[in-house]
Design a protein around this motif. Structure first.
Motif, PDB file in Angstrom:
ATOM      1  N   ALA A  34       0.729  -1.169   0.018  1.00 32.92           N
ATOM      2  CA  ALA A  34       0.022   0.093   0.039  1.00 32.92           C
ATOM      3  C   ALA A  34       0.762   1.216   0.094  1.00 32.92           C
ATOM      4  O   ALA A  34       0.458   2.180  -0.713  1.00 32.92           O
ATOM      5  CB  ALA A  34      -0.973   0.107   1.328  1.00 32.92           C
ATOM      6  N   ALA A  62       0.760   0.804  -3.825  1.00 30.01           N
ATOM      7  CA  ALA A  62      -0.558   1.808  -4.487  1.00 30.01           C
ATOM      8  C   ALA A  62      -0.716   3.014  -4.193  1.00 30.01           C
ATOM      9  O   ALA A  62      -1.201   3.786  -5.195  1.00 30.01           O
ATOM     10  CB  ALA A  62      -1.579   0.999  -3.569  1.00 30.01           C
ATOM     11  N   ASP A 107      -3.576   8.066  -0.656  1.00 33.00           N
ATOM     12  CA  ASP A 107      -3.042   7.587   0.282  1.00 33.00           C
ATOM     13  C   ASP A 107      -4.390   8.006   1.449  1.00 33.00           C
ATOM     14  O   ASP A 107      -4.780   8.907   1.641  1.00 33.00           O
ATOM     15  CB  ASP A 107      -1.808   8.257   0.885  1.00 33.00           C
ATOM     16  N   CYS A 110      -7.870   4.435  -0.025  1.00 36.03           N
ATOM     17  CA  CYS A 110      -7.753   3.156  -1.043  1.00 36.03           C
ATOM     18  C   CYS A 110      -9.351   2.448  -0.733  1.00 36.03           C
ATOM     19  O   CYS A 110      -9.885   1.719  -1.885  1.00 36.03           O
ATOM     20  CB  CYS A 110      -6.711   2.251  -0.811  1.00 36.03           C
ATOM     21  N   ASP A 147      -6.215   1.104   4.017  1.00 35.78           N
ATOM     22  CA  ASP A 147      -5.389   1.024   2.691  1.00 35.78           C
ATOM     23  C   ASP A 147      -5.012  -0.655   2.665  1.00 35.78           C
ATOM     24  O   ASP A 147      -4.882  -1.227   1.507  1.00 35.78           O
ATOM     25  CB  ASP A 147      -4.150   1.884   2.599  1.00 35.78           C
ATOM     26  N   HIS A 148      -4.373  -1.119   3.592  1.00 31.30           N
ATOM     27  CA  HIS A 148      -3.651  -2.397   3.499  1.00 31.30           C
ATOM     28  C   HIS A 148      -4.514  -3.375   3.127  1.00 31.30           C
ATOM     29  O   HIS A 148      -4.483  -4.368   2.338  1.00 31.30           O
ATOM     30  CB  HIS A 148      -2.996  -2.818   4.914  1.00 31.30           C
ATOM     31  N   VAL A 151      -5.903  -3.273  -0.405  1.00 36.49           N
ATOM     32  CA  VAL A 151      -4.912  -4.001  -1.422  1.00 36.49           C
ATOM     33  C   VAL A 151      -4.982  -5.428  -1.289  1.00 36.49           C
ATOM     34  O   VAL A 151      -4.978  -6.234  -2.334  1.00 36.49           O
ATOM     35  CB  VAL A 151      -3.628  -3.389  -0.984  1.00 36.49           C
TER      36      VAL A 151
END
Length: 255
Positions: A34, A62, A107, A110, A147-148, A151
């Motif tokens: 990410a 990402a 950032d 996501c 975000d993690h 992904v």
């Protein structure tokens, strides 16, 4: 081909290093992360080990990590994105990774992105690279970061679309590694949003305890991303930081 690179010990700890033949069995490796520094924290020693035996490794990131300071304005975020871009380039060079792809997604945003776009771009990288092994977050996101976790979902969808026999590995903890430095974890809020999956030793596929040379490269790659790591290193000292990042553990997705 067996997926076990190391036979786990009963207590979940494996001493020494992964040999060249073990690392080579991963084949071509693709890591999808990410933010800049995810790759070094979670797989830096493994990437360096792959480079040492001339096995190809490719990374996808990402976002450019521009929202590390949530109070920053647009100009400051753009400046930080530029800094983190340069830092990641330096870190990947240290780790021996020359093939890198940005998704240039927001950032911290996501989870709100239409998945179709990033899934298609990850699928395109899969088609291009034809990896044997993919490294990325599990559904827990390791730290619970949205975000993690996004992904992780994108990679699952892209792999489903691509088909084929690709080994998917997630960063995990064993009961032993989860206790490595709980005080540091708690003092710096590392897992305030969530923790990685804890697996039994029998579930471990890769348990890498790097030798000094590999650990030096991992720490150097993290040090190169000073905007994110220098405060922590200064606070806890380099030796404690080295111990904290000195183990990498991966397992297949939970069934």
């Amino acid at each position: 081909m067996t997926h076990d690179l190391i036979t786990p010990c009963a207590d979940g700890l494996v001493g020494g290093t992964v040999g060249a033949a073990d690392v080579a069995r991963l084949g071509t490796v693709l890591g999808v992360w990410a933010h800049p520094d995810d790759e070094a924290y979670l797989s830096g020693a493994l990437l360096a080990a792959l480079a040492a035996v001339d096995r190809p490794a490719v990374c996808v990131t990402a976002t450019r990590g521009e929202a590390a300071d949530p109070d920053a304005g647009a100009r400051a975020r753009a400046a930080l994105a530029a800094v983190r871009t340069r830092e990641l380039e330096d870190a990947l060079a240290i780790l021996g990774v020359s093939d890198h792809h940005w998704l240039d997604l927001p950032d911290g945003g996501c989870a709100e992105v239409d998945a179709a776009g990033p899934v298609a771009r990850i699928r395109a990288v899969l088609d291009q690279v034809q990896p044997d092994t993919v490294l990325t977050f599990g559904p827990d996101g390791v730290t619970g970061h949205p975000d993690h976790r996004a992904v992780s979902r994108w990679v699952d969808l892209a792999l489903d679309q691509a088909g084929g026999d690709v080994r998917l590995l997630h960063p995990v903890e064993t009961p032993a590694t989860a206790q490595r430095d709980r005080e540091l974890d708690e003092d710096f809020g590392v897992y305030e949003l969530g923790r990685p999956r804890i697996v039994t030793p029998e579930e471990v596929v890769v348990h890498l305890v790097p030798d000094d040379a590999l650990l030096d490269r991992k720490v150097a790659a993290l040090h190169a991303q000073a905007s994110q790591t220098s405060g922590l290193i200064d606070a806890v000292g380099i030796e404690r930081f080295r111990r904290w990042v000195s183990v990498e553990v991966f397992a297949a997705p939970a069934r």
